[in-house]
Every structure is written in C-alpha cells, then in structure tokens.
Design an enzyme around this catalytic site. Structure first.
Site, PDB file in Angstrom:
ATOM      1  CD  GLU A  55      -2.730  -1.051   2.553  1.00 26.73           C
ATOM      2  OE1 GLU A  55      -3.463  -0.052   2.721  1.00 26.73           O
ATOM      3  OE2 GLU A  55      -2.638  -1.969   3.382  1.00 26.73           O
ATOM      4  NE  ARG A  82       3.936  -9.025  10.639  1.00 26.80           N
ATOM      5  CZ  ARG A  82       3.129  -7.963  10.457  1.00 26.80           C
ATOM      6  NH1 ARG A  82       1.814  -8.123  10.548  1.00 26.80           N
ATOM      7  NH2 ARG A  82       3.625  -6.791  10.194  1.00 26.80           N
ATOM      8  CE  LYS A 128       1.496   7.486   7.004  1.00 31.07           C
ATOM      9  NZ  LYS A 128       0.544   7.459   5.866  1.00 31.07           N
TER      10      LYS A 128
END
Length: 636
Positions: free
Chosen positions: A78, A308, A318
């Site tokens: 994204e 992951r 973020k």
C-alpha cells in the site's frame, strides 16, 4: 590486536543459573548408512527456495506438473508509508521465488484507499525494491482496474452474491456476534435479502454520490454459518470521507472505492498470478479469496501464507514514527536509528546483507521474532568479508616522536583487506601521528598493553614500535593533549623486539592530504527495552538518551579517497546494478543511477564499520557507524 569499544550504559549483572549435571546418554545401536540428497550450501542466497516451505509451495503448482507455464508473483504494498525491515522478507520471497523458477514478479501498488497515499511513497517503494536488487517485470496499480472491478461488483450483485447495506458500524459488529456481551449468535443484515434490482440501483446511487461516508456500503453475500470471520459478509465497496475521495491517480472520477478483500484476489486474477504469497495474517482470508474468484468465475490464483518477520526493540508503525519525527527524537523517516528500509540504507546496511539475513532466517509458516542484536550480528558477518579496511581515529590524541626529524617521511604499505584481491595502498608515517585517546593511559598497569609512560606499542604496519616518554596536559581541563615518544629503531640494524600490542594511527602529512577529518555519528538502539510499546508511560518514555554519540574531530588516513572512488562496497544487489548503469548509460541516466554515499563503506580497524552520510559536503565529511566490530557487552 584488540578492539576498542565506545562508552555505553552498563547493564546490571545477570544472576548465574545453576545447571543440573548432565546425565550420560544411553548408547544407540549403529544406524545403517543411507544415501542423502544434495543440500544447498548454508550461504547459498537461494537456499530458502530450494528446501522447505517455499519449495513445497512450488511443488503444489509447478511448471513440471503442467499446472502452469510460467511462475508469476507480485509484491503488493500500500503506498501510504515507507517500507520497513519486515517488508524486506516479502520482497525477497516474492521476487526471489519468481527468479528461482525463471518467472516474473510484478510490483503492484495496492492504491485503493486515497487516504494517506502520496507520491513520495510510490517513488520510495519502487526505489527500495530496486535497491534490494530486484527489477519488477511490470509496475502495476490496482487503480488501473477500477472500471473492471466496478463491473465485476455489479456482476456480483446481479448474481445475488452482494447487496447494499446501510447499517452502522456498531450494527455490523453486533450482526457478527460482537459488541457488548460478545459471543452472541450471528444474524443477517436486514438489507441482505433486498431485491437484486434494488441493490443494483442503490450501488449505482453510491457511485453517483447520493450517500455520504458510512451511510451505504456494498457487502458480499457469503456464509454467516461459516466459523471463519472472513466469510461473514465482508465489505466490497465503501464511501470515504469527502476530504479523502480524490485519488492520487484517478483524480475525482470515483466517489466509491473497492476494499482489499474485494480487490486483491481479482487483481491477482487479472495479472495471471500463479502463486499469491502473503503473510499468515491473511490465512483466514484465503477462503474468501477463493470464494470470490469462484463466484465470478474468473481465473483463481493459488494463495499460500508464510510467517511474517517482526523485529523487537524498535517501532515500525507509521503513527509512532511520525510522532518520533514531529517531536524531534529522530531526523526523519530515514534516521539511521529507525528500521525503515530508507533508514537502514542511510545507516549503511548493504542491501545484500538484508537479503542474506532473510535467507539465513529461512521461511516457514511461523512468525519470526528477532532481536536487534541478531540482525546486527548477521550484518557484521556480511561486512567482514565484503568491505575494505582503513585506519580511523574517533578521539585523536597527538603523539610526537621526538627522535624523528621534522621532515621525516616513510611511506607504509597497508592492505585494504585480508583478501589480496582488494589491493593495498601506501600512507605516510611522519614525526606526528594521532592515536585514539583510549589507547593511552597516564598511569601504567600490569594488565594494560597499550601506550603508557615507559611502555612500548606497535603502530600497525609501521616497521618499528614507539615508547611513550612523557605527556603534556591542558592546565584548564587536566586532559592529556600531547604524548611524547621515541622510535624504537635499533641503531645496530638488528630486528626490533616485537611489542605485545599494536594500535591504529593516522599521520600528519598535509602534502598527502592526511589526516582526512570527519564527524562520526555512532548509533545505539533508539529504545532501552525490547518492547517500547509496553512502557506504562508510552513508547516515548522508553527512548534511550544515548542513542546517538557524536565524534566531531575524527580523523582518517588518506586511503579513504581510493575507497570513495572504488565504491560501491560491496558491489552487490541493487547497488551493483546502479554502478553498472553509471558506467554504461547516458550522462543523464548515469547521474540518476549513481549509488548513494552510503555505498562508501569500510571497516575502521579496531573501531567499527562506517559509511558516508548523505548530509556530507565537500568540506564537511559525515560518517555513520553501521555496526560495531563485535556485539557491545554493555549495550543498552
């Protein structure tokens, strides 16, 4: 040769655990020898594709079986933030998987949510993929398929597999058995069985701007009795707030946007993806992924999930990084203390070291949780055999060798590495040299083997050792400012006695551009603990006050200029491709393709690994410490 350590905040000693004595193991009967299949070497960069999980994934849908003609994968970020170290695993897996089997990998920007999407993220993401050494077969955008996705959404409604819902967020949660008193029975949305024509008209009304955000949404009609939450009538289209409706690429054309759950599998299908590789957080989504492809009767890629990569001792979100930047704890998203990929690049971590680290960890379905020191250990091993060596003094102390003439000059040959292929260079040795302040003591001790009054040490690669005779102090500070020494060159030409230790040094020789002066930034962990988010007063309360140490008066030997000219070090991954472009492309393209200053890497002997920082100028050289030569015992 000993290694210098920077001053650090010490840890309290750990209590010693008493281990029970080992019991002797019973003897095992001898086993018959069996023929073993060849295994890839431990340092094989493609090892994670040749054995284990990813090899098994390929075998499920392989070229050899006739199921596919060519492997096609994709990396679908994204574009609403900078990539971090966790993304490096996804990049390495998707691009590496395609490469291993002679296929293609696309870089697809999943740009279906205008909120937070910015041009800088598109540019930085593509740049990082190429820096890691991968060239996308195509760069695609989910937004390129908006018309096609909308047509399929109408087709889903017409098949009575989607409907327009007007429920509030709280009502949807309750329908799924959540909210106050969770665990209640699930029940259908009251709009679920509305006529197809009515849902189609309402969906078109959403498209045309009749509804505000939150007043209507298109939901897929799945299976509420399924135990998988990803089958509980997921959203397919939603209406964003007015301030977030303008799209980076399509402008004001659309008032509604498709969700990830609707878009992802269909874009995979459009692009002919054979192996849709993602992390295990999407494992439950595989059912809805396949359901939607089947309901619309389109080509169905094979989705498989791997664990992951998580790194403790830092923050990757973020929101938290923005707070660190805005409050001045770090210089920006590329501050070398962060673990975004642009920060790791600026710190000097080679792209090949990151790929080597991912390969070293291997790939399974289990989540990999790594502490920072393990990552640094892997980087240190990589740098040990890939970068040249120089002498650098962080805190210079002047040494005057009194029995040498003022114009004394010897050119000393120094190798760039243990590997002869790196070559060697000559540097001046003169009457005045600079050593590390930590390599001199005013008072000698039996267990101290560096320079002290009356003590002899060797200067690396200099033919004869020196002995300290006296020293001078600054009367205002009491700090030693000059050490006087004599050159232990036997007058009869005999071989000198070998000293017990050798130290590094830099000579004063203006005609040879020595020393080269620099500011060194030595980085330590940004946080004091392995889990900053767990601090009761918030993650900012866990900030390490010693996360950066500045050495403004560092000095290097003149061999640095040759290292600068021969960069990148090492010429691997994306930096090798940039270097090749610099030599073969047009002047303009070559200028754009030149590797950054962080590719000028070297080992400062006895000190650490360093690179040039992007803030350096012609007159002000700034170096970043990549990692220390060994793990700091007293590291925070």
């Amino acid at each position: 040769m000993d290694i210098l350590s920077l001053p650090v905040r010490p840890k309290p000693p750990k209590p010693q655990k008493q281990k029970p004595p080992k019991q002797p193991k019973p003897a095992n009967p001898p086993k018959a020898k069996r023929q073993e299949t060849a295994k890839p070497a431990p340092d094989d960069p493609q090892m994670m594709f040749k054995v284990g999980f990813l090899c098994d994934v390929y075998q499920e849908r392989s070229i050899e079986s006739g199921a596919i003609d060519k492997v096609i994968t994709r990396f679908p970020p994204e574009p609403n933030g900078f990539l971090h170290i966790g993304h490096s695993k996804a990049i390495a897996i998707n691009f590496g998987f395609a490469k291993q089997y002679g296929g293609d990998c696309y870089l697809r920007f999943d740009d279906t949510n205008p909120k937070g999407e910015e041009e800088q993220y598109f540019v930085a993401i593509e740049e990082m993929v190429k820096w890691l050494g991968f060239e996308p077969r195509r760069v695609t955008y989910s937004s390129d398929n908006f018309d096609r996705l909308y047509a399929l959404a109408e087709a889903l409604v017409e098949r009575d597999r989607a409907y327009v819902c007007h429920c509030t967020k709280g009502e949807v949660i309750a329908q799924r058995g959540g909210g106050e008193g969770e665990g209640k029975p699930r029940y259908a949305c009251p709009h679920r069985d509305r006529p197809i024509a009515e849902s189609l008209a309402e969906f078109r009304a959403m498209r045309d701007g009749k509804y505000e955000a939150g007043k209507a949404a298109l939901r897929m009609k799945q299976n509420l009795d399924d135990g998988n939450p990803q089958m509980w009538d997921l959203f397919a289209y939603r209406i964003p707030e007015k301030e977030y409706r303008r799209h980076h690429r399509t402008g004001d054309k659309w008032r509604i946007y498709p969700t990830y759950d609707f878009t992802h599998c269909l874009c995979d299908s459009f692009e002919g993806i054979t192996h849709s590789l993602c992390t295990t957080e999407f494992e439950l989504s595989r059912v809805s992924y396949e359901w939607l492809c089947d309901e619309l009767e389109v080509y169905k890629p094979m989705q498989r999930e791997y664990g992951r990569l998580n790194v403790s001792g830092t923050v990757l979100s973020k929101r938290k990084i923005i707070e660190l930047v805005n409050k001045g704890y770090v210089r920006g998203w590329d501050d070398p203390r962060l673990y975004t990929l642009i920060a790791l690049r600026r710190r000097g971590i080679p792209p090949g070291a990151i790929l080597s680290f991912v390969n070293e960890l291997g790939v399974t379905k289990a989540t990999t949780n790594i502490e920072l020191h393990r990552f640094e250990t892997s980087v240190r091993r990589y740098l040990e055999v890939t970068v040249p060596r120089l002498m650098l003094v962080l805190e210079p102390l002047t040494v005057i060798i009194d029995d040498l003439d003022d114009d004394h000059l010897e050119m000393v040959e120094v190798p760039f590495s243990k590997n002869p292929a790196y070559g060697s260079h000559t540097i001046p040795f003169t009457k005045t040299v600079y050593i590390e302040r930590g390599d001199f003591r005013e008072v000698d001790a039996d267990d101290y083997f560096r320079l002290a009054p009356g003590k002899t040490v060797g200067l690396l690669k200099v033919p004869f050792p020196i002995t300290a005779t006296s020293f001078e102090k600054d009367p205002s500070t009491g700090q030693v400012i000059t050490v006087h020494a004599k050159y232990e060159k036997p007058s009869d030409g005999s071989a000198p006695k070998k000293p017990k230790s050798f130290i590094h040094w830099v000579a004063s020789s203006p005609t040879h551009n020595s020393p080269i002066k620099a500011t060194v930034r030595a980085f330590n962990p940004l946080f004091k603990s392995n889990n900053p988010a767990a601090h009761p007063d918030g993650f900012l309360a866990d900030i390490n006050p010693d996360s950066e140490q500045i050495f403004p008066h560092a000095m290097m030997e003149s061999g640095f200029e040759e290292i600068r000219q021969r960069a990148p070090w090492p010429a691997e991954a994306g930096e090798r491709q940039l270097a090749d472009a610099d030599e073969t492309d047009s002047a303009t393209k070559a200028h754009q393709a030149t590797p950054g200053p962080e590719s000028i890497r070297f080992q400062g002997m006895r000190v650490a690994y360093f690179c040039v920082d992007r803030e350096s100028t012609k007159d002000d050289l700034i170096l970043n410490r990549i990692v220390s030569l060994k793990e700091d015992v007293g590291k925070v």
